[in-house]
Design an enzyme around this catalytic site. Sequence first.
Site, PDB file in Angstrom:
ATOM      1  N   ASP A  67      -4.267  -1.741 -10.639  1.00 55.02           N
ATOM      2  CA  ASP A  67      -3.811  -1.845  -9.257  1.00 55.02           C
ATOM      3  C   ASP A  67      -2.352  -1.442  -9.356  1.00 55.02           C
ATOM      4  O   ASP A  67      -1.527  -2.219  -9.847  1.00 55.02           O
ATOM      5  CB  ASP A  67      -3.933  -3.273  -8.732  1.00 55.02           C
ATOM      6  CG  ASP A  67      -3.499  -3.352  -7.280  1.00 55.02           C
ATOM      7  OD1 ASP A  67      -2.479  -2.717  -6.951  1.00 55.02           O
ATOM      8  OD2 ASP A  67      -4.158  -4.023  -6.479  1.00 55.02           O
ATOM      9  N   HIS A  68      -2.021  -0.225  -8.942  1.00 56.69           N
ATOM     10  CA  HIS A  68      -0.688   0.281  -9.290  1.00 56.69           C
ATOM     11  C   HIS A  68       0.431  -0.529  -8.644  1.00 56.69           C
ATOM     12  O   HIS A  68       1.569  -0.475  -9.089  1.00 56.69           O
ATOM     13  CB  HIS A  68      -0.565   1.795  -9.030  1.00 56.69           C
ATOM     14  CG  HIS A  68      -0.361   2.165  -7.597  1.00 56.69           C
ATOM     15  ND1 HIS A  68      -1.382   2.219  -6.698  1.00 56.69           N
ATOM     16  CD2 HIS A  68       0.757   2.515  -6.908  1.00 56.69           C
ATOM     17  CE1 HIS A  68      -0.911   2.588  -5.517  1.00 56.69           C
ATOM     18  NE2 HIS A  68       0.391   2.772  -5.619  1.00 56.69           N
ATOM     19  N   LYS A 108       4.760  -1.936  -9.914  1.00 52.73           N
ATOM     20  CA  LYS A 108       6.022  -1.625  -9.223  1.00 52.73           C
ATOM     21  C   LYS A 108       7.095  -2.611  -9.680  1.00 52.73           C
ATOM     22  O   LYS A 108       6.827  -3.802  -9.829  1.00 52.73           O
ATOM     23  CB  LYS A 108       5.834  -1.705  -7.706  1.00 52.73           C
ATOM     24  CG  LYS A 108       4.971  -0.554  -7.178  1.00 52.73           C
ATOM     25  CD  LYS A 108       4.962  -0.519  -5.669  1.00 52.73           C
ATOM     26  CE  LYS A 108       3.933   0.477  -5.151  1.00 52.73           C
ATOM     27  NZ  LYS A 108       4.429   1.827  -4.941  1.00 52.73           N
ATOM     28  N   HIS A 164      -4.245  -4.117  -3.185  1.00 53.15           N
ATOM     29  CA  HIS A 164      -2.784  -4.234  -3.208  1.00 53.15           C
ATOM     30  C   HIS A 164      -2.264  -5.459  -2.442  1.00 53.15           C
ATOM     31  O   HIS A 164      -1.452  -6.226  -2.957  1.00 53.15           O
ATOM     32  CB  HIS A 164      -2.120  -2.984  -2.620  1.00 53.15           C
ATOM     33  CG  HIS A 164      -2.577  -1.692  -3.254  1.00 53.15           C
ATOM     34  ND1 HIS A 164      -2.884  -1.585  -4.584  1.00 53.15           N
ATOM     35  CD2 HIS A 164      -2.775  -0.452  -2.732  1.00 53.15           C
ATOM     36  CE1 HIS A 164      -3.230  -0.334  -4.857  1.00 53.15           C
ATOM     37  NE2 HIS A 164      -3.193   0.367  -3.740  1.00 53.15           N
TER      38      HIS A 164
END
Length: 488
Positions: A177-178, A182, A240
């Site tokens: 889950d990018h 972050k 997200h």
Amino acid sequence: MPLRSTPVLPFDLVVFGGTGDLAHRKLLPALYHREEAGQIPADARIISVSRRSLSDEQYIDWARESLLGHLKSIKEEVMERFLKRFHYVSLNAVEGTGWDALGEALSGREDVIRAFYLSVSPDLFGPICSAIGKHGLITEKTRVTIEKPIGKDGKSASEVNETIGSVFKEEQIFRIDHYLGKETVQNLMALRFANVLFEPLWNSNNIDHVQITVAETLGVESRAGYYDTAGALRDMVQNHLLQLLCLVAMEPPESSGANSVRDEKLKVLNSLKALDAQSISRNMIRGQYRAGASAGGAVSSYLDELGEDRSQTETFVAAKVEIANWRWAGVPFYLRTGKRLASRISEIVIQFREIPHSIFNADAGVIKANQLIIRLQPDEGVKMHVMIKDPGSGGMRLRQVPLDMSFAETFEVRSPDAYERLLMDMIRGDQTLFMRRDEVEAAWKWIDPILKNWAKDPEPPKSYTSGTWGPSASIALIERDGRTWHEE
Ligand code: BG6
């Protein structure tokens, strides 16, 4: 200040979908940056795999063009060193051809880390994993990474997990889950658990509500085909936004170890108050953009981009979510995400309660409640709104000011892209920022009833003009509780 990085051990990274969009936009640029930072050891290779028939040289030319097109600055000698790592294998996962060539490319390298990255259509996750197993390509040091979407509902996600799990152990599976990669998302953990200030206040006694906004100005454009089968709930909320909610709401984990953190996130997902038909229609708003103006230019409607006359797919979701546990009972979490909104902003707003009693007289002005804003993008930073005395002579007048820390201004470093961290964590075998199977399935369990309810609801998503903040019902959702969406 230079970026610090610890070199990883030698690896073979096999990228399925090596000529695809993700490789183009994210993976290659991220790996280049890690090369430039000196994190990639001499004996590391990148093996790109796709259906196209290309030689190593042709692929390297394509990769060079891709890097030149995507990186703001590039060092010639770093790029040439980086490109020497690439090999190309043509493989057709549907027809099952090319596996021997991949086996040959990997043979003799059984002692280095072997990382498969599946940047392909989700219906190929199962077949590719099974073929990797069948062709004896799994070594002691093998891992596999998959991109979302993992399934389109709870049942299909569990089937995908089952197939992958029959080939790889859970410790070998990295579900990306990018958003978890972050910088500011990780800063949320630092803020909460490396400071004594916030944790005592982090509960329903002191927090009035939380807002999580992930707003984009882009539309779906060329992704309309995929997007129409997904929609914002599956594409953004299931992963997200719920992951961000978990990081805000979770209890302090025992350590920063992968399972400690994921155990705590799972408890939050399991505590999400289930929604029934009535609460779905009251607390979940879905919208779809029509034509308007975005980033200064006229833009088309979702339906025009899709090339259809009608679609029930939502490009916007706003939700009021409750967490049924002692810490958060009675504290709403308002979530909102959408395409073609007024600006590109991702942020978490922690709205504290008002002071219990004012000692100041009316001339002092309104005392506004404290607010902590964690900005994920575009300008990453943390801002705390506090009340102070207005400077100067005269009576006591109060005003709210921000204690503002912009990361770009404070630290003279380039903020690494999420994929840089996630790729290196995966090579290292650190699963902290990746989703565990039970997390993915718990998130679907909460989402499934909403999907079912919307699927049988004849009313279309509420239309909103591109370049605005979404349908007016999403404003009403929060305003009927006497609150407003945060806007700078
Ligand atoms: C992806 C979604 O996961 O995240 C896209 O599939 C979305 O639809 C993207 O645009 C947003 O990511 P970021 O990092 O640009 O905020």
